[in-house]
Design a protein around this motif. Structure first.
Motif, PDB file in Angstrom:
ATOM      1  N   GLY A   1     -15.641  -4.174  -1.910  1.00 12.53           N
ATOM      2  CA  GLY A   1     -14.643  -3.420  -1.157  1.00 12.53           C
ATOM      3  C   GLY A   1     -14.448  -1.993  -1.605  1.00 12.53           C
TER       4      GLY A   1
ATOM      5  N   ASN B   1      -7.930  -2.060  -1.537  1.00  8.04           N
ATOM      6  CA  ASN B   1      -9.044  -2.631  -2.303  1.00  8.04           C
ATOM      7  C   ASN B   1      -9.118  -2.002  -3.692  1.00  8.04           C
TER       8      ASN B   1
ATOM      9  N   GLU C   1     -18.175   3.421  -0.042  1.00  7.06           N
ATOM     10  CA  GLU C   1     -17.719   4.442   0.899  1.00  7.06           C
ATOM     11  C   GLU C   1     -17.625   3.846   2.303  1.00  7.06           C
ATOM     12  N   GLY C   2     -16.468   4.048   2.946  1.00 12.31           N
ATOM     13  CA  GLY C   2     -16.274   3.552   4.304  1.00 12.31           C
ATOM     14  C   GLY C   2     -15.882   2.088   4.395  1.00 12.31           C
ATOM     15  N   ALA C   3     -15.641   1.434   3.244  1.00  9.11           N
ATOM     16  CA  ALA C   3     -15.268   0.017   3.275  1.00  9.11           C
ATOM     17  C   ALA C   3     -13.892  -0.157   3.917  1.00  9.11           C
ATOM     18  N   ALA C   4     -13.758  -1.210   4.687  1.00 10.86           N
ATOM     19  CA  ALA C   4     -12.476  -1.511   5.315  1.00 10.86           C
ATOM     20  C   ALA C   4     -11.593  -2.275   4.336  1.00 10.86           C
ATOM     21  N   ALA C   5     -10.293  -2.175   4.525  1.00  8.97           N
ATOM     22  CA  ALA C   5      -9.357  -2.901   3.664  1.00  8.97           C
ATOM     23  C   ALA C   5      -9.487  -4.398   3.909  1.00  8.97           C
ATOM     24  N   TYR C   6      -9.410  -5.170   2.834  1.00 10.09           N
ATOM     25  CA  TYR C   6      -9.473  -6.614   2.960  1.00 10.09           C
ATOM     26  C   TYR C   6      -8.190  -7.146   3.591  1.00 10.09           C
TER      27      TYR C   6
ATOM     28  N   PRO D   1      -9.266   4.619   3.299  1.00  8.97           N
ATOM     29  CA  PRO D   1      -8.893   3.463   4.123  1.00  8.97           C
ATOM     30  C   PRO D   1      -8.887   2.160   3.325  1.00  8.97           C
ATOM     31  N   ASN D   2      -9.583   2.148   2.184  1.00  7.16           N
ATOM     32  CA  ASN D   2      -9.647   0.937   1.361  1.00  7.16           C
ATOM     33  C   ASN D   2      -8.790   1.064   0.105  1.00  7.16           C
TER      34      ASN D   2
ATOM     35  N   GLN E   1      -7.413 -10.660  -0.166  1.00  2.00           N
ATOM     36  CA  GLN E   1      -6.956  -9.905  -1.328  1.00  2.00           C
ATOM     37  C   GLN E   1      -6.509 -10.831  -2.448  1.00  2.00           C
TER      38      GLN E   1
END
Length: 378
Positions: free
Chosen positions: A111, A239, A114-119, A235-236, A124
């Motif tokens: 997570g 994470n 780069e560019g990973a979305a939030a879990y 955005p993450n 989590q």
């Protein structure tokens, strides 16, 4: 890494590159126009994911896989990913001599890429792990890419994870470069301070205090401002908080001079960095015959970003001391700059002495071998 030959078109070079072995799903090489109208392929890299029982590791490989030399395996710090943590160092001009001779494996913790979305919230809870568990994931990755050995390069949390991996898998690691290492679990005072900080400071500010020195934070340098904006708008970010909690719940690394790492180790820390005292303490527990300690002046909390030239030179010495790139000339940095290297070491376990070397006057000489401890302030 793949380059066009003289008189070769970009299309010819791409055809030649297709014959090379690749791993995973590769991205096409980036091509840059040069002033001589030739096309130069800058990087060939491949990205893929490695499933582990504790999450998916995002992995980026540069270069062509070969088992003749160890791969250079990197692991980033909290609040960073492999690109923001290591790109300035491995894209540094003088580092290219090393890069073209070794395969690079950059790991992103689950997570954190780069560019990973939030879990989602449910995931989590499952991923709130102790940092030592991530070393198990590194072991899974090591087995999947089939390299005989690796040279680990870790920063902060990444240094801790790679150090634990090396202690549990000594035959897999040929060398370690540990930047801002803290081998101790958080004590009660640290735990209380962290709890208070979590109430009075935002997550972004907590991570910045982990990454940068107080001097850098007070001066609000351009680097600090850019990373403050990057982390706060990520955005993450949730994470990142998972990895931050995992690192803060780490366990002690148990070792001493008689049961330390089985490979050469270079410890690196910036002068007045947040983990300067922790790195000094770690050095005191290391085997002095296989450990080098580099304290870098004017480097702040992230020397691989602020002083890539000095770190590149030290890294080259380190690799040469391991027996690789022995015929390589030293960087022009060492020929144009005079730095005092104060080292103390023991020969045959019975005799000690100290010396001062001048890189400017002795540029090009063979580097110190890993069998001596070198303490450097540059």
């Amino acid at each position: 890494m793949s380059w066009c030959r003289v008189g070769e078109t970009g299309e010819d070079a791409r055809d030649r590159a297709r014959g090379r072995q690749t791993i995973g799903c590769g991205k096409q090489p980036k091509i840059k126009e040069s002033s001589c109208t030739e096309k130069v392929i800058i990087f060939v890299f491949h990205e893929h994911s490695v499933e582990t029982p504790h999450g998916v590791l995002h992995v980026t490989l540069h270069g062509t896989r070969t088992t003749r030399r160890p791969a250079i395996l990197t692991f980033h710090d909290v609040g960073l990913d492999s690109k923001s943590c290591f790109s300035p160092l491995f894209k540094f001009e003088e580092m290219q001599e090393i890069v073209k001779n070794f395969t690079l494996i950059h790991i992103d913790a689950p997570g954190q890429e780069e560019g990973a979305a939030a879990y989602p919230a449910g995931v989590q809870q499952q991923l709130t792990l102790c940092a030592h568990v991530y070393a198990v994931g590194v072991n899974n990755l090591y087995r999947s890419v089939s390299f005989r050995t690796v040279i680990g390069v870790g920063v902060g949390a990444g240094a801790y994870i790679l150090a634990r991996f090396a202690l549990t898998n000594p035959d897999a690691v040929e060398g370690l470069v540990l930047i801002n290492i803290d081998t101790n679990a958080r004590g009660w005072i640290d735990w209380a301070a962290q709890k208070l900080s979590s109430v009075t400071s935002s997550l972004t500010e907590q991570i910045l205090c982990h990454l940068f020195s107080q001097e850098e934070l007070s001066s609000s340098t351009d680097l600090v401002q850019s990373y403050r904006e990057r982390i706060s708008k990520a955005p993450n970010l949730s994470n990142m908080e998972l990895l931050w909690k995992s690192y803060n719940s780490r366990r002690d690394l148990i070792f001493d001079r008689n049961s330390a790492f089985k490979c050469p180790v270079m410890l690196v820390v910036g002068d007045h960095a947040p983990y300067e005292d922790a790195a000094v303490e770690c050095n005191s527990k290391m085997d002095p015959t296989t450990t080098s300690f580099l304290k870098m002046a004017d480097a702040g909390g992230l020397p691989q970003l602020t002083q890539p030239a000095k770190l590149t030179e030290a890294f080259k010495y380190f690799i040469q001391g391991m027996g690789y790139m022995a015929s390589s000339c030293m960087t022009r940095l060492s020929r144009s700059r005079t730095t005092s290297l104060s080292s103390s070491y023991s020969m045959d376990g019975s005799r000690s002495r100290s010396r001062t070397l001048s890189q400017g006057s002795q540029g090009g000489q063979m580097p110190p071998s890993p069998s001596q401890t070198m303490e450097v302030s540059c």
